[in-house]
Design a protein around this motif. Structure first.
Motif, PDB file in Angstrom:
ATOM      1  N   PHE A 140       0.835  -1.208   0.000  1.00  0.00           N
ATOM      2  CA  PHE A 140       0.000   0.000   0.000  1.00  0.00           C
ATOM      3  C   PHE A 140       0.872   1.260   0.000  1.00  0.00           C
ATOM      4  O   PHE A 140       0.631   2.194  -0.770  1.00  0.00           O
ATOM      5  CB  PHE A 140      -0.920   0.001   1.220  1.00  0.00           C
ATOM      6  N   CYS A 141       1.897   1.277   0.826  1.00  0.00           N
ATOM      7  CA  CYS A 141       2.766   2.463   0.926  1.00  0.00           C
ATOM      8  C   CYS A 141       3.436   2.769  -0.416  1.00  0.00           C
ATOM      9  O   CYS A 141       3.568   3.937  -0.785  1.00  0.00           O
ATOM     10  CB  CYS A 141       3.824   2.248   2.002  1.00  0.00           C
ATOM     11  N   LEU A 142       3.842   1.732  -1.142  1.00  0.00           N
ATOM     12  CA  LEU A 142       4.540   1.952  -2.410  1.00  0.00           C
ATOM     13  C   LEU A 142       3.608   2.523  -3.475  1.00  0.00           C
ATOM     14  O   LEU A 142       4.070   3.128  -4.444  1.00  0.00           O
ATOM     15  CB  LEU A 142       5.156   0.633  -2.906  1.00  0.00           C
ATOM     16  N   SER A 143       2.317   2.378  -3.278  1.00  0.00           N
ATOM     17  CA  SER A 143       1.363   2.897  -4.263  1.00  0.00           C
ATOM     18  C   SER A 143       1.064   4.377  -4.068  1.00  0.00           C
ATOM     19  O   SER A 143       0.490   5.012  -4.952  1.00  0.00           O
ATOM     20  CB  SER A 143       0.043   2.119  -4.176  1.00  0.00           C
ATOM     21  N   LEU A 144       1.426   4.945  -2.940  1.00  0.00           N
ATOM     22  CA  LEU A 144       1.052   6.331  -2.632  1.00  0.00           C
ATOM     23  C   LEU A 144       1.587   7.366  -3.631  1.00  0.00           C
ATOM     24  O   LEU A 144       0.898   8.351  -3.916  1.00  0.00           O
ATOM     25  CB  LEU A 144       1.503   6.684  -1.208  1.00  0.00           C
ATOM     26  N   PRO A 145       2.790   7.175  -4.209  1.00  0.00           N
ATOM     27  CA  PRO A 145       3.248   8.163  -5.210  1.00  0.00           C
ATOM     28  C   PRO A 145       2.321   8.271  -6.417  1.00  0.00           C
ATOM     29  O   PRO A 145       2.373   9.271  -7.142  1.00  0.00           O
ATOM     30  CB  PRO A 145       4.629   7.623  -5.626  1.00  0.00           C
ATOM     31  N   SER A 146       1.456   7.276  -6.631  1.00  0.00           N
ATOM     32  CA  SER A 146       0.534   7.340  -7.765  1.00  0.00           C
ATOM     33  C   SER A 146      -0.435   8.513  -7.643  1.00  0.00           C
ATOM     34  O   SER A 146      -1.035   8.929  -8.641  1.00  0.00           O
ATOM     35  CB  SER A 146      -0.259   6.038  -7.869  1.00  0.00           C
ATOM     36  N   LEU A 147      -0.597   9.037  -6.445  1.00  0.00           N
ATOM     37  CA  LEU A 147      -1.492  10.177  -6.255  1.00  0.00           C
ATOM     38  C   LEU A 147      -0.963  11.434  -6.928  1.00  0.00           C
ATOM     39  O   LEU A 147      -1.723  12.353  -7.223  1.00  0.00           O
ATOM     40  CB  LEU A 147      -1.704  10.435  -4.760  1.00  0.00           C
ATOM     41  N   GLY A 148       0.346  11.484  -7.173  1.00  0.00           N
ATOM     42  CA  GLY A 148       0.907  12.694  -7.761  1.00  0.00           C
ATOM     43  C   GLY A 148       1.782  12.488  -8.976  1.00  0.00           C
ATOM     44  O   GLY A 148       2.352  13.440  -9.498  1.00  0.00           O
ATOM     45  N   SER A 149       1.911  11.236  -9.442  1.00  0.00           N
ATOM     46  CA  SER A 149       2.784  10.961 -10.579  1.00  0.00           C
ATOM     47  C   SER A 149       2.090  10.051 -11.578  1.00  0.00           C
ATOM     48  O   SER A 149       1.492   9.040 -11.195  1.00  0.00           O
ATOM     49  CB  SER A 149       4.088  10.304 -10.109  1.00  0.00           C
ATOM     50  N   THR A 150       2.211  10.381 -12.845  1.00  0.00           N
ATOM     51  CA  THR A 150       1.583   9.581 -13.902  1.00  0.00           C
ATOM     52  C   THR A 150       2.412   8.357 -14.266  1.00  0.00           C
ATOM     53  O   THR A 150       1.923   7.473 -14.955  1.00  0.00           O
ATOM     54  CB  THR A 150       1.374  10.435 -15.171  1.00  0.00           C
ATOM     55  N   VAL A 151       3.646   8.307 -13.852  1.00  0.00           N
ATOM     56  CA  VAL A 151       4.513   7.172 -14.198  1.00  0.00           C
ATOM     57  C   VAL A 151       4.821   6.300 -12.994  1.00  0.00           C
ATOM     58  O   VAL A 151       5.695   5.450 -13.051  1.00  0.00           O
ATOM     59  CB  VAL A 151       5.843   7.663 -14.837  1.00  0.00           C
ATOM     60  N   ALA A 152       4.089   6.505 -11.898  1.00  0.00           N
ATOM     61  CA  ALA A 152       4.375   5.765 -10.677  1.00  0.00           C
ATOM     62  C   ALA A 152       4.203   4.266 -10.865  1.00  0.00           C
ATOM     63  O   ALA A 152       4.962   3.460 -10.322  1.00  0.00           O
ATOM     64  CB  ALA A 152       3.484   6.252  -9.537  1.00  0.00           C
ATOM     65  N   PHE A 153       3.184   3.866 -11.639  1.00  0.00           N
ATOM     66  CA  PHE A 153       2.926   2.427 -11.807  1.00  0.00           C
ATOM     67  C   PHE A 153       4.077   1.740 -12.534  1.00  0.00           C
ATOM     68  O   PHE A 153       4.553   0.690 -12.103  1.00  0.00           O
ATOM     69  CB  PHE A 153       1.619   2.207 -12.570  1.00  0.00           C
TER      70      PHE A 153
END
Length: 534
Positions: A392-405
């Motif tokens: 869950f923690c590693l997914s948090l950057p997806s809130l602000g980055s389009t390339v997080a996945f």
């Protein structure tokens, strides 16, 4: 089956179980986890985690934009070929050392005694991070598929927050089933094998059979596409070269064929592990390579309008292909099949995570709080929820980055493959420490291991490269930053403090024979450090 045959079968099973427990005892551990998995179940877990439909579906857009059909098709062949070398080396090692710890335990056993703890620590932390990063890539990818499919025929609007909420629900479902339904995992394993073989096979055949028109072989195998430019900027084929784009494009294939170390992590729950675990590793890679290539070609040949598919309003090319062929209702039905496969993939990814983390804690690298198997459910419940929380923690950057996945998938790929390669390198440098098991490559062991390590070094560099142009806060590939943090953390913690107390895998059996209360926190580490264990 006659009564005599049943008794003979029971004796054979008991003999195998005794051999498994004796081998585990030789490696220093008690049989704590329930050992009732067959070779088919062991294969099924790795096959489910590799889950070709997961990697191909969630990264199909990335593939179309980073090299296009030609790179996707040829890249799959290339990656499958070299990954099998990695699998061969890993199979040989797990045959000799079948424990839940997997790569970090192998590193300790294969390295000279004076370096065992160091290599075990470094390998373990890369495997640790790679484990929950894979879960993030799988389950967050599923959340994205659910969000996208929900836009068909209704006014639902996906947002980063909504997708994150779906992702949390998925993680909770996986955590609950792994915690309290461990006796059901075998049956979910069976359903996963059916879904990923018959289900995906039928899906692929239906797509290519129902497509109104098909792309030519030239369009599939020679069509190069560079969509790495953002907001009108030129792509990397202009800024650098087409070869650069093609190299970056293999992420789709390499990320997909990842996670087969699950066969090792589940070896303490598998009967006849010295044979079953290596067979699980190799068959999961081989079958996935064939199924994945078939699925990939069926989708690529069935694209109706390439530009419309790449620029789909659904922002999911596979969904666009299905809508073009089957209409919206048919597309939703088939996407549901895909999502069921991805859900199973995430379920067993968390299973594998928890076993590795349990073993890592058992050996003192994680707090002893996590070294616990629930007596009622026979599951490492604490590490199950630790794995879910970190994913869950590693997914948090997806809130602000389009390339997080895509960055999460790169982190998973690099972390895991570095942990795979480290014990292989150690075996090449110190071959005398490698006492081989039933599965033995013989004279081919060193050449195969060398090729495997060179390939891992290559993909480690490639997946740290930027894949979008221009590079800014929204398009930055933070993989090298994240991997760098893991490397600095692992090496830094070792030299600053871990080297003073971490001694590598702790031998439970010897400790108990010495009268050590192994359940008391810190006792094993203290006794090992002071040299009081036999």
């Amino acid at each position: 089956m006659s009564i005599q045959q049943e008794r003979a079968e029971g004796r054979r099973t008991s003999k195998i179980e005794i051999q498994d427990e004796n081998r585990l005892a030789e490696l220093g551990y008690k049989q704590e986890l329930k050992r009732d998995w067959s070779v088919l179940h062991n294969f099924g877990v790795s096959f489910s985690i590799i889950s070709v439909v997961t990697g191909i579906t969630t990264l199909f857009s990335y593939g179309l934009n980073t090299g296009g059909p030609s790179v996707m098709a040829t890249g799959w062949i290339c990656v499958s070929f070299f990954t099998f070398f990695v699998g061969l080396s890993m199979a040989e090692i797990v045959s000799a050392i079948p424990t839940s710890g997997g790569p970090y335990f192998w590193a300790a056993m294969l390295a000279p005694e004076e370096h065992a703890a160091f290599f075990s620590w470094i390998t373990g932390w890369f495997n640790f991070v790679g484990q929950f990063a894979v879960t993030t890539g799988i389950s967050f990818g599923l959340a994205g598929l659910i969000s996208t499919t929900a836009t068909v025929k209704n006014a639902y609007t996906p947002t980063a927050g909504r997708t994150l909420g779906i992702y949390i629900a998925i993680l909770v479902s996986h955590g609950l089933l792994n915690s309290f339904g461990v006796h059901l995992l075998k049956y979910f394993n069976n359903s996963s094998i059916i879904l990923h073989s018959l289900g995906v096979g039928s899906f692929a055949i239906a797509v290519v059979a129902a497509a109104p028109k098909h792309q030519s072989a030239r369009q599939v195998f020679q069509h190069f596409n560079d969509g790495t430019g953002v907001d009108g900027a030129p792509g990397w084929s202009v800024r650098a070269s087409p070869a650069y784009v093609a190299i970056c494009g293999v992420l789709l294939s390499q990320y997909t064929i990842t996670g087969f170390d699950a066969s090792a992590h589940l070896s303490e729950e598998t009967r006849n592990a010295s044979w079953s675990a290596p067979i699980g590793v190799l068959t999961s890679i081989g079958v996935s390579a064939v199924f994945g290539f078939f699925l990939l070609l069926c989708l690529l040949f069935s694209v109706q309008d390439f530009e419309a598919t790449v620029g789909s309003s659904y922002e999911q090319p596979v969904l666009q292909i299905l809508v073009d062929i089957f209409g919206e209702n048919g597309a939703v039905v088939l996407m549901t099949l895909v999502m069921l496969c991805v859900w199973h993939c995430g379920l067993f990814s968390l299973t594998s995570n928890s076993r590795m983390m349990f073993a890592f804690s058992r050996d003192g690298a994680l707090p002893r709080f996590f070294d616990h198997v629930d007596g009622r459910f026979r599951a490492p419940i604490r590490t199950i929820w630790l794995a879910a929380f970190l994913a869950f923690c590693l997914s948090l950057p997806s809130l602000g980055s389009t390339v997080a996945f895509s960055a999460a998938t790169s982190i998973a790929t690099i972390g895991l493959y570095l942990s795979y390669a480290t014990p292989i390198v150690i075996a090449l440098i110190w071959p005398k420490n490698f006492k081989k098991g039933p599965f033995n490559l013989g004279a081919f062991s060193r050449p195969v291991g060398t090729i495997a390590c060179l390939w891992v070094g290559f993909i480690t560099v490639v997946f740290c490269l930027p894949t979008s142009n221009p590079v800014d806060s929204q398009t930055l590939n933070y993989t090298p930053v994240a991997v760098g943090i893991v490397a600095v953390g692992a090496f830094g913690s070792w030299f600053l403090w871990a080297r003073t107390w971490f001694t590598g895998p702790i031998r439970q059996i010897e400790a108990e024979r010495a009268g050590v209360p192994i359940d008391e926190p810190g006792v094993l580490e203290e006794m090992e450090r002071e040299g009081k264990l036999p």
